[in-house]
Design a protein around this motif. Structure first.
Motif, mmCIF file in Angstrom:
data_model
loop_
_atom_site.group_PDB
_atom_site.id
_atom_site.type_symbol
_atom_site.label_atom_id
_atom_site.label_comp_id
_atom_site.label_asym_id
_atom_site.label_seq_id
_atom_site.Cartn_x
_atom_site.Cartn_y
_atom_site.Cartn_z
ATOM 1 N N ALA A 28 20.364 13.379 -68.944
ATOM 2 C CA ALA A 28 21.305 14.364 -67.999
ATOM 3 C C ALA A 28 22.592 14.061 -67.327
ATOM 4 C CB ALA A 28 19.994 15.001 -67.242
ATOM 5 N N PRO A 29 23.105 14.392 -67.624
ATOM 6 C CA PRO A 29 24.888 13.901 -66.991
ATOM 7 C C PRO A 29 24.581 13.735 -65.440
ATOM 8 C CG PRO A 29 25.274 15.828 -67.769
ATOM 9 C CD PRO A 29 23.686 15.657 -68.322
ATOM 10 N N ALA A 30 25.033 12.612 -65.232
ATOM 11 C CA ALA A 30 25.514 12.398 -63.892
ATOM 12 C C ALA A 30 25.696 13.105 -62.457
ATOM 13 C CB ALA A 30 25.810 10.829 -63.331
ATOM 14 N N LEU A 31 24.638 14.103 -61.945
ATOM 15 C CA LEU A 31 25.898 15.174 -60.445
ATOM 16 C C LEU A 31 25.465 13.599 -59.399
ATOM 17 C CD1 LEU A 31 25.034 18.301 -61.623
ATOM 18 C CD2 LEU A 31 26.908 16.679 -62.236
ATOM 19 N N ASN A 32 26.383 14.023 -58.553
ATOM 20 C CA ASN A 32 26.274 13.701 -56.923
ATOM 21 C C ASN A 32 25.543 14.981 -55.918
ATOM 22 O OD1 ASN A 32 27.591 11.430 -57.134
ATOM 23 N ND2 ASN A 32 29.720 12.125 -56.486
ATOM 24 N N TRP A 33 24.021 14.527 -55.456
ATOM 25 C CA TRP A 33 23.334 15.295 -54.601
ATOM 26 C C TRP A 33 23.624 14.840 -52.713
ATOM 27 C CZ3 TRP A 33 19.771 18.729 -56.762
ATOM 28 C CH2 TRP A 33 19.502 18.712 -59.028
ATOM 29 N N GLY A 34 23.641 16.344 -52.856
ATOM 30 C CA GLY A 34 23.421 16.377 -51.037
ATOM 31 C C GLY A 34 22.226 17.458 -50.848
ATOM 32 N N VAL A 35 21.186 16.163 -50.301
ATOM 33 C CA VAL A 35 20.044 16.770 -49.384
ATOM 34 C C VAL A 35 20.403 17.398 -47.938
ATOM 35 C CG1 VAL A 35 17.567 15.704 -49.210
ATOM 36 C CG2 VAL A 35 18.955 15.247 -51.169
ATOM 37 N N VAL A 36 19.441 19.091 -47.986
ATOM 38 C CA VAL A 36 19.311 19.723 -46.761
ATOM 39 C C VAL A 36 18.544 19.363 -46.481
ATOM 40 C CG1 VAL A 36 19.138 21.862 -46.592
ATOM 41 C CG2 VAL A 36 21.586 21.327 -47.546
ATOM 42 N N ALA A 37 17.879 18.848 -45.749
ATOM 43 C CA ALA A 37 16.186 18.940 -44.459
ATOM 44 C C ALA A 37 15.388 17.616 -45.671
ATOM 45 C CB ALA A 37 15.553 20.610 -44.792
ATOM 46 N N PRO A 38 15.633 16.716 -44.629
ATOM 47 C CA PRO A 38 15.087 15.955 -45.031
ATOM 48 C C PRO A 38 13.494 15.326 -44.654
ATOM 49 C CG PRO A 38 16.237 14.766 -42.884
ATOM 50 C CD PRO A 38 16.812 16.240 -43.575
ATOM 51 N N GLY A 39 12.815 16.265 -45.102
ATOM 52 C CA GLY A 39 11.443 15.609 -44.551
ATOM 53 C C GLY A 39 10.613 15.567 -46.020
ATOM 54 N N LYS A 56 23.117 10.628 -58.565
ATOM 55 C CA LYS A 56 23.293 10.944 -57.472
ATOM 56 C C LYS A 56 23.253 11.014 -56.320
ATOM 57 C CE LYS A 56 27.125 7.253 -59.880
ATOM 58 N NZ LYS A 56 27.651 6.404 -60.417
ATOM 59 N N VAL A 57 23.046 10.531 -55.518
ATOM 60 C CA VAL A 57 21.600 10.980 -54.053
ATOM 61 C C VAL A 57 23.207 10.307 -53.199
ATOM 62 C CG1 VAL A 57 20.810 12.144 -51.622
ATOM 63 C CG2 VAL A 57 20.147 11.672 -53.997
ATOM 64 N N VAL A 58 23.686 11.768 -52.584
ATOM 65 C CA VAL A 58 25.533 10.604 -52.148
ATOM 66 C C VAL A 58 25.189 11.104 -50.018
ATOM 67 C CG1 VAL A 58 26.755 10.458 -54.151
ATOM 68 C CG2 VAL A 58 27.053 12.689 -52.946
ATOM 69 N N ALA A 59 24.696 12.625 -50.494
ATOM 70 C CA ALA A 59 24.565 12.393 -48.921
ATOM 71 C C ALA A 59 23.806 13.775 -48.544
ATOM 72 C CB ALA A 59 25.741 13.891 -48.532
ATOM 73 N N VAL A 60 23.108 13.434 -47.165
ATOM 74 C CA VAL A 60 21.686 13.908 -46.905
ATOM 75 C C VAL A 60 22.181 15.035 -45.437
ATOM 76 C CG1 VAL A 60 20.886 11.994 -45.410
ATOM 77 C CG2 VAL A 60 19.817 13.885 -45.772
ATOM 78 N N GLY A 61 21.978 16.415 -45.226
ATOM 79 C CA GLY A 61 22.114 17.155 -43.898
ATOM 80 C C GLY A 61 20.827 17.202 -42.720
ATOM 81 N N SER A 62 21.104 17.186 -41.920
ATOM 82 C CA SER A 62 19.978 17.771 -41.067
ATOM 83 C C SER A 62 20.718 18.248 -40.642
ATOM 84 C CB SER A 62 19.004 16.684 -40.703
ATOM 85 O OG SER A 62 18.119 16.950 -40.033
ATOM 86 N N ARG A 63 19.612 18.937 -38.962
ATOM 87 C CA ARG A 63 20.342 19.507 -37.530
ATOM 88 C C ARG A 63 20.476 18.296 -36.648
ATOM 89 N NH1 ARG A 63 17.839 24.631 -39.253
ATOM 90 N NH2 ARG A 63 18.946 25.745 -39.620
ATOM 91 N N ASP A 64 19.550 17.419 -37.171
ATOM 92 C CA ASP A 64 18.954 16.690 -35.985
ATOM 93 C C ASP A 64 19.948 14.471 -36.947
ATOM 94 O OD1 ASP A 64 17.844 13.842 -35.313
ATOM 95 O OD2 ASP A 64 15.889 14.946 -34.458
ATOM 96 N N TYR A 84 24.545 20.688 -41.095
ATOM 97 C CA TYR A 84 24.607 21.757 -43.329
ATOM 98 C C TYR A 84 25.295 21.658 -43.394
ATOM 99 C CZ TYR A 84 19.109 22.094 -41.803
ATOM 100 O OH TYR A 84 18.177 21.767 -41.452
ATOM 101 N N ALA A 85 26.724 21.934 -42.551
ATOM 102 C CA ALA A 85 27.917 22.479 -42.553
ATOM 103 C C ALA A 85 28.966 21.217 -42.954
ATOM 104 C CB ALA A 85 28.715 23.609 -41.624
ATOM 105 N N GLU A 86 28.511 20.673 -42.218
ATOM 106 C CA GLU A 86 29.232 18.478 -42.813
ATOM 107 C C GLU A 86 28.928 18.459 -44.378
ATOM 108 O OE1 GLU A 86 29.823 16.237 -39.621
ATOM 109 O OE2 GLU A 86 28.044 17.209 -39.058
ATOM 110 N N LEU A 87 27.252 19.019 -44.273
ATOM 111 C CA LEU A 87 27.383 18.058 -45.657
ATOM 112 C C LEU A 87 27.629 18.940 -46.635
ATOM 113 C CD1 LEU A 87 23.710 17.077 -47.477
ATOM 114 C CD2 LEU A 87 24.462 18.595 -48.356
ATOM 115 N N VAL A 88 28.296 20.456 -46.761
ATOM 116 C CA VAL A 88 28.236 21.275 -47.559
ATOM 117 C C VAL A 88 29.837 21.416 -48.099
ATOM 118 C CG1 VAL A 88 25.700 22.812 -47.524
ATOM 119 C CG2 VAL A 88 28.414 23.576 -46.626
ATOM 120 N N ALA A 89 30.563 20.855 -46.601
ATOM 121 C CA ALA A 89 31.792 20.560 -46.390
ATOM 122 C C ALA A 89 32.517 19.386 -47.448
ATOM 123 C CB ALA A 89 32.357 20.826 -45.433
#
Length: 354
Positions: A28-39, A56-64, A84-89
């Motif tokens: 599959a074509p490689a995409l850059n992923w951001g992960v919301v809620a690192p549980g 490729k996982v390039v970013a993770v976002g959490s309220r903590d 989460y706002a920072e991650l999606v931006a």
């Protein structure tokens, strides 16, 4: 799946099961992923991507922020955000994986859509059909890819099931059975028992048998449910009977109170398929004739890392310019959420704020 089945002769009992057509996740074509809620589920997802794909996982976002940093350190993710706002931006993020409890799916997926990111949302897609409809409308308006992360749909053994159904090998399908029960400790602080987190058996466990029956039978013409509430008021157990216009039945069960076989079967006039437990993960499929003898079986190529297949499907669709997956169409996701809404009404279960 449509209701139109090609019925073939009884010699089908000697037929060999088809090989899966599932492409290699590494292709599959490689995409850059951001992960919301690192549980927990996010960790399983990232581990599967890193082991079995070129994603490729390039970013993770959490309220903590500390939690995000710990997750990033664990998986060598370059950037950790305390919101989460920072991650999606982050313009380096192509697609966002929403791995939060059901109560957060709508808000977090909408935030990503409005930022112009493609989105993969954990199952169940949202708390209810109204939220699902709004997400779908927003994604189509913004022109971004959106898919429910019903990982089962993308596994090789399910493609074997699809091919069997398309061929008419089973004859006329009359009965589908599926169950998913886990024995959960009655923890009032636990996610599955928390009404404010959209807890209960149905959205977390029951989504699997309902989605499986929908894939096999197509749209339901009737849905009847009975159930038992847990001590916090969420659904603790539900037994569901669905029917179709052709007269086929689905008999489905989910529970938080006991560990069930988590198996599935599809029975037709010529033969049946049995999927061992847990049917929703990589599983062996058996073709059984009318004499009740096993004719053939399919053994999955790998038993772990199955979450990689849904990520690969999303990447292939996005690479091809498609905004949804044919294997998990948004219209079907919406129909399934409508079914789950109806079951909760039958059980007298509502979430805060609905």
């Amino acid at each position: 799946m449509t209701q139109d089945r090609r019925v073939i002769t009884d010699e089908a009992a000697g037929t060999v099961l088809p090989a899966p057509r599932t492409p290699s996740p590494r292709a599959a074509p490689a995409l850059n992923w951001g992960v919301v809620a690192p549980g927990w589920i996010a960790a399983q997802f990232v581990e599967a991507l890193q082991k079995h794909t070129g994603q490729k996982v390039v970013a993770v976002g959490s309220r903590d922020a500390g939690r995000a940093r710990a997750f990033a350190d664990r998986f060598a993710v370059p950037r950790a955000y305390g919101s989460y706002a920072e991650l999606v931006a982050d313009d380096d993020v192509d697609i966002v994986y929403v791995a939060s409890p059901h109560s957060g799916h709508f808000e977090q997926a909408m935030q990503a859509i409005e930022a112009g990111r493609h989105v993969l949302v954990e199952k169940a897609f949202t708390r209810n059909a109204r939220e699902a409809e709004q997400l779908i409308e927003a994604a189509r308006k913004r022109g971004v890819f959106l898919m429910e992360a019903m990982w089962t749909r993308f596994l090789p053994h399910i493609d074997v099931v699809r091919q069997v159904l398309e061929s008419g090998l089973l004859g006329e399908v009359h009965t589908v059975t599926a169950d998913h029960g886990q024995q959960m400790d009655p923890d009032p602080a636990g996610r599955l028992f928390a009404p404010e987190l959209a807890g209960g058996a149905l959205l977390d466990l029951g989504i699997y048998p309902v989605s499986f029956a929908s894939m096999v039978l197509g749209p339901f013409s009737s849905v009847t449910a009975v159930g038992t509430k847990a001590f916090t008021g969420v659904d603790g157990q539900a037994s569901i009977v669905v029917t179709t216009g052709s007269g086929a039945h689905g008999v489905l069960n989910t529970t938080l109170f006991a560990r069930t076989p988590t198996t599935a079967s599809i029975s037709g006039t010529h033969a049946r398929l049995e999927i061992e437990g847990p049917f929703y993960g990589p599983a062996t499929v058996r073709l059984i004739g009318r004499d009740n003898e096993v004719t053939d079986l399919f053994v999955p190529p790998q038993r772990t890392g199955g979450l990689c297949y849904q990520a690969a499907e999303a990447a292939r669709c996005i690479g091809a310019g498609r905004l949804e997956s044919e294997l998990m169409p948004l219209a079907e996701t919406l129909r399934i959420m409508q079914v789950l809404d109806g079951v909760r009404r039958d059980l007298g279960v509502a979430f805060p704020g609905e």
